[in-house]
Design a protein around this motif. Structure first.
Motif, PDB file in Angstrom:
ATOM      1  N   ARG A 195     -42.045 -36.888 103.228  1.00 40.72           N
ATOM      2  CA  ARG A 195     -43.061 -37.706 102.553  1.00 40.72           C
ATOM      3  C   ARG A 195     -42.658 -39.183 102.562  1.00 40.72           C
ATOM      4  O   ARG A 195     -43.489 -40.060 102.845  1.00 40.72           O
ATOM      5  N   LEU A 205     -50.343 -34.291 107.806  1.00 39.54           N
ATOM      6  CA  LEU A 205     -49.236 -33.349 107.668  1.00 39.54           C
ATOM      7  C   LEU A 205     -47.973 -33.834 108.382  1.00 39.54           C
ATOM      8  O   LEU A 205     -47.063 -33.046 108.629  1.00 39.54           O
ATOM      9  N   LEU A 255     -44.424 -32.871 107.291  1.00 42.41           N
ATOM     10  CA  LEU A 255     -43.888 -31.526 107.484  1.00 42.41           C
ATOM     11  C   LEU A 255     -43.144 -31.383 108.801  1.00 42.41           C
ATOM     12  O   LEU A 255     -42.327 -30.472 108.942  1.00 42.41           O
ATOM     13  N   GLY A 310     -46.228 -24.124 100.251  1.00 41.86           N
ATOM     14  CA  GLY A 310     -47.554 -24.667 100.523  1.00 41.86           C
ATOM     15  C   GLY A 310     -48.173 -25.310  99.300  1.00 41.86           C
ATOM     16  O   GLY A 310     -48.786 -26.384  99.389  1.00 41.86           O
ATOM     17  N   ALA A 346     -46.548 -28.575  98.823  1.00 36.22           N
ATOM     18  CA  ALA A 346     -47.042 -29.542  99.802  1.00 36.22           C
ATOM     19  C   ALA A 346     -48.393 -30.096  99.390  1.00 36.22           C
ATOM     20  O   ALA A 346     -48.664 -31.292  99.564  1.00 36.22           O
ATOM     21  N   LEU A 383     -48.382 -33.980  98.972  1.00 40.42           N
ATOM     22  CA  LEU A 383     -49.065 -34.725 100.021  1.00 40.42           C
ATOM     23  C   LEU A 383     -50.522 -35.010  99.697  1.00 40.42           C
ATOM     24  O   LEU A 383     -51.133 -35.884 100.302  1.00 40.42           O
ATOM     25  N   THR A 430     -53.002 -33.149 100.414  1.00 39.23           N
ATOM     26  CA  THR A 430     -53.877 -32.759 101.516  1.00 39.23           C
ATOM     27  C   THR A 430     -54.907 -31.719 101.103  1.00 39.23           C
ATOM     28  O   THR A 430     -55.907 -31.541 101.767  1.00 39.23           O
ATOM     29  N   LEU A 457     -53.214 -27.364 106.967  1.00 33.76           N
ATOM     30  CA  LEU A 457     -52.078 -26.867 106.183  1.00 33.76           C
ATOM     31  C   LEU A 457     -52.030 -25.346 106.200  1.00 33.76           C
ATOM     32  O   LEU A 457     -50.951 -24.744 106.327  1.00 33.76           O
ATOM     33  N   TRP A 470     -50.683 -24.338 109.469  1.00 37.96           N
ATOM     34  CA  TRP A 470     -49.239 -24.615 109.533  1.00 37.96           C
ATOM     35  C   TRP A 470     -48.472 -23.482 108.853  1.00 37.96           C
ATOM     36  O   TRP A 470     -47.479 -22.976 109.393  1.00 37.96           O
ATOM     37  N   ALA A 504     -49.078 -30.760 112.769  1.00 37.21           N
ATOM     38  CA  ALA A 504     -48.739 -31.900 111.917  1.00 37.21           C
ATOM     39  C   ALA A 504     -49.169 -33.230 112.526  1.00 37.21           C
ATOM     40  O   ALA A 504     -49.047 -34.271 111.871  1.00 37.21           O
TER      41      ALA A 504
END
Length: 463
Positions: free
Chosen positions: A38, A99, A102, A206, A209, A213, A215, A221, A224, A369
């Motif tokens: 990040r 992403l 990541l 997850g 994240a 993030l 997101t 995601l 991913w 990503a």
């Protein structure tokens, strides 16, 4: 598989100290990688914003200079090149993906910024960042993709290498199998319990994240995490097949660790060696020598034909522009061959990655990503196309001696990166992942067949 058997295995598994230590270690590694990723992604975004801001400020200064010249606040002899198309510069930037934190992928090595003007050539169009820390660039950054590819299989091995051997060696497996449950069903239940725990750990990452993030649970995601889950499933299936061979726990552990060393460490290194030997890149020193020779010939040609440049204030700009275009024209076959070699190397790596789950999964995680080689190659191609458009727009003005008016600056080309469609990305990543799933299913099928036709209680010394 009876749900009661699965619940019983989950209860037993959750009591094991090894699981708690392994899960805590994995979550700490993922959390640390997420925090570092990040911070790095924010640095990349700030750097891109600063480059774009400086480029726009430079264009604004040029526009104000031309406006001052038109209003009489500035004399032409004070700024003889004001409004020259040769001075227009625009930045092309590969944006940071949502992403990117990541998986660093290729972003810390490949060019992500380009400066487009009539001054540049195609061979030096993309600006490479300075090697502030060569050692770190060589070893790579510690990101979530690294944890998934390298460390997560070790946790799978630690949890799954001894699914049956320990119970057989202690003499408790005979008692378990005296119940109305088959050997294959019992082994699948133990494996399923461990898979559920591992997938829960990925789900926790997850969720972290999403919170870190911002997101949201978007398709990228989720995809991913799905790729990471496929990687876990492969190693779990490999452990299932190894346990079905009815060896000791120590032998199972040795075989699993050996598989990790070969598939994760040795095979990717061997792929790199094969690519380097099969498709070596041209010598950089030879290329530099050819560029210098082409530059000398181009300068001599333009010097011998002064009618090409004229004799006004912009003559030097036309002379420089013609020299650069002459160099491009002469060296175009060499650089075309270089690009073809790069593309061939990428295709060879992509084909060889089918032999290594580690390379395959890491490439997929990087592509999702937005830091994979395909996105960077698309950026380079779009930059070259944009540079051609800028040259087509401004070079006629340069040779016609037309200066830019202040209102024309806003209408000049600006670069916008065109992202790959999600459907196209999915179509590109699905075949290798489906192959990995097929191998996973094959390992499970082989292990199940071996369990069904063999005596699970038979010791290795009796066979």
């Amino acid at each position: 598989m009876p749900s009661s058997l699965l619940r019983a295995q989950l209860r037993l598994l959750l009591r094991e100290p090894a699981l708690r230590i392994g899960a805590l270690t994995l979550l700490l590694c993922l959390g640390y990688a997420l925090a570092r990723g990040r911070a790095w992604a924010h640095e990349e975004a700030d750097r891109a914003t600063a480059v774009q801001r400086d480029a726009e400020a430079a264009i604004a200064d040029k526009r104000d200079e031309v406006a001052a010249l038109a209003d009489g606040r500035l004399r032409l002899d004070e700024r003889p090149f004001a409004g020259s198309p040769f001075d227009y510069r625009v930045a092309a930037i590969l944006p940071v993906g949502p992403l990117a934190a990541l998986a660093v992928g290729q972003r810390d090595l490949s060019p992500v910024v380009a400066e487009i003007s009539l001054r540049g050539r195609r061979d030096n169009l993309l600006a490479r960042r300075p090697l502030a820390d060569p050692e770190q660039l060589q070893t790579g950054r510690f990101d979530a993709a690294f944890v998934v590819v390298y460390l997560l299989p070790l946790l799978v091995i630690g949890l799954c290498f001894d699914l049956l051997a320990g119970e057989r060696e202690r003499g408790t497996l005979r008692l378990v199998l005296s119940q109305p449950v088959g050997a294959s069903t019992y082994l699948r239940a133990k494996l399923a319990a461990r898979l559920l725990v591992l997938l829960a750990l990925l789900g926790s990452f997850g969720a972290a994240a999403v919170l870190t993030l911002g997101t949201g649970a978007d398709a990228a995601l989720l995809a991913w995490l799905a790729v990471a889950a496929v990687h876990v499933a492969f190693w779990a299936a490999l452990a299932f097949a190894v346990n079905a061979r009815r060896r000791s726990a120590a032998t199972n552990a040795m075989h699993m660790v050996a598989a990790w060393v070969v598939l994760v460490l040795l095979l990717p290194a061997a792929i790199n060696v094969v690519v380097e030997q099969a498709l070596p890149l041209p010598s950089r020193m030879v290329l530099i020598g050819e560029l210098r020779a082409a530059e000398n010939r181009a300068a001599a040609h333009v010097h011998d034909h002064p009618e090409l440049t004229g004799d006004d204030a912009l003559a030097w700009a036309r002379r420089y522009y013609l020299v650069q275009r002459k160099i491009e024209e002469e060296t175009a076959p060499r650089f075309a061959g270089f690009e073809e070699r790069i593309a061939a190397r990428a295709e060879l790596v992509r084909a060889a990655s089918l032999l290594s789950p580690a390379v395959l999964v890491h490439d997929a995680l990087s592509e999702l990503a937005g830091t994979g080689p395909t996105r960077h190659a698309a950026f380079a191609a779009q930059v070259r196309g944009f540079a051609d458009a800028v040259h087509a727009e401004l070079s006629p003005r340069l040779f016609a001696g037309r200066r830019l008016a202040s209102h024309e600056y806003d209408g000049l080309p600006r670069f916008t990166f065109a992202e790959e469609a999600p459907a196209a990305l999915a179509a590109r990543l699905m075949p290798p992942l489906l192959l990995l799933l097929a191998v996973t299913a094959g390992l499970m099928f082989w292990g199940d067949r071996r369990l069904r036709r063999g005596d699970l209680l038979m010791e290795e010394s009796e066979r």
